[in-house]
Motif scaffolding. Structure first.
Motif, short mmCIF file in Angstrom:
data_model
loop_
_atom_site.label_atom_id
_atom_site.label_comp_id
_atom_site.label_asym_id
_atom_site.label_seq_id
_atom_site.Cartn_x
_atom_site.Cartn_y
_atom_site.Cartn_z
N GLY A 115 0.82 -1.21 0.00
CA GLY A 115 0.00 0.00 0.00
C GLY A 115 0.85 1.26 0.00
N ASN A 161 -0.42 6.09 2.53
CA ASN A 161 -1.24 5.91 3.72
C ASN A 161 -0.63 6.68 4.89
N GLY A 171 -4.05 -1.65 0.59
CA GLY A 171 -4.84 -0.47 0.28
C GLY A 171 -3.99 0.79 0.26
N SER A 172 -4.50 1.81 -0.41
CA SER A 172 -3.78 3.08 -0.51
C SER A 172 -4.69 4.25 -0.15
N TYR A 173 -4.07 5.35 0.19
CA TYR A 173 -4.79 6.59 0.52
C TYR A 173 -5.69 6.43 1.74
N ASN A 174 -5.32 5.58 2.67
CA ASN A 174 -6.07 5.41 3.91
C ASN A 174 -5.42 6.19 5.04
N THR A 230 -8.07 -3.76 2.33
CA THR A 230 -7.46 -3.62 1.01
C THR A 230 -8.15 -2.52 0.22
N ASN A 251 -9.55 1.46 -0.39
CA ASN A 251 -8.82 2.72 -0.47
C ASN A 251 -9.66 3.89 0.06
N HIS A 252 -8.98 4.97 0.36
CA HIS A 252 -9.62 6.23 0.70
C HIS A 252 -10.53 6.13 1.93
N THR A 259 -14.53 0.97 0.98
CA THR A 259 -13.82 2.09 0.36
C THR A 259 -14.55 3.39 0.63
#
Length: 244
Positions: free
Chosen positions: A136, A139, A152-155, A168, A170-171, A187
């Motif tokens: 990810g 984050n 996951g990304s942008y968490n 997993t 995002n956001h 998400t």
């Protein structure tokens, strides 16, 4: 080379044209030949590769395998597995221990970002913060055991034990103790209070705020809950609004 300092068995033993390096400790900066302005203090600190300019490794095994530029690791085992990543900061015992190629990561706290592999541009602050993240990116986890999942990304997780170790999606934003703790593929959620979205797994695009609000939702989507225990009993419902 000029203005180099080395103390300890095999410390800086391979340096040739390097300038301004400091190697203190058994095997510190052992195999590097040409880098400039590198500091390696501790057993096997920055020991196994020709490290790049601007490397600072303080602590046994810190940045042991690093070849990237402008990385700093302070603490036993900090950034030990790092390879070509650049512009990283790791502070704390075993901080970002498994990080390899992800650039621009900032990890502060014992075992914070411990599983980080190729993920990039993450910020983890606190003991075990972001410890489960592998690939990810971008984050932010602040607080002891705050979690932003694995891939996951942008968490964002703010607060002790905030966020989910398994997400997993995002956001997602989780603020407060146990907020968003169960999220997996959900998400775009905002959980802003104690236990908000605690058992949420796949629910997405929910917005909640208030002590104990929305605590039993699992897959409900696009709900709004504001206030003390608002929509607390909602589990699967969608498109609900609870205020008060």
């Amino acid at each position: 080379g000029e203005q180099n300092t080395a103390f300890g068995k095999d410390a800086g033993t391979a340096l040739t044209t390097a300038d301004g390096c400091v190697a203190i400790g058994h095997n510190a900066l052992k195999t590097a030949t040409t880098p400039n302005n590198v500091i390696a203090i501790g057993r096997d600190a920055a020991a196994n590769q020709n490290v790049a300019v601007g490397t600072t490794a303080i602590g046994a095994y810190a940045l042991r395998n690093s070849t990237g530029a402008n990385c700093m690791a302070i603490g036993t085992g900090a950034g030990m597995s790092l390879s070509s990543a650049q512009n990283c900061t790791f502070i704390g015992r075993d901080a970002a221990y498994l990080a390899t190629t992800g650039n621009h990561n900032t990890v502060i706290g014992a075992n914070a970002g411990n599983s980080l592999g190729t993920g990039a541009q993450n910020t983890f602050l606190g003991r075990y913060a972001g410890y489960a993240v592998t690939t990810g990116s971008q984050n932010t986890a602040i607080g002891q055991n705050s979690k932003v999942g694995t891939t996951g990304s942008y968490n964002i997780a703010l607060g002790d034990v905030a966020g989910s170790a398994t997400v997993t999606g995002n956001h997602n934003i989780s603020i407060g103790l146990f907020s968003g703790a169960g999220t997996t593929t959900g998400t775009g959620n905002f959980f802003g209070g104690y236990e908000n979205g605690k058992v949420n797994t796949t629910g997405s695009y929910n917005v909640t705020s208030g002590y104990g609000a929305f605590t039993n939702n699992t897959s409900g989507t696009e709900n709004i809950a504001f206030g003390y225990i608002a929509l607390q009993q909602n589990t699967l419902g969608n498109y609900n609004i609870g205020i008060g």
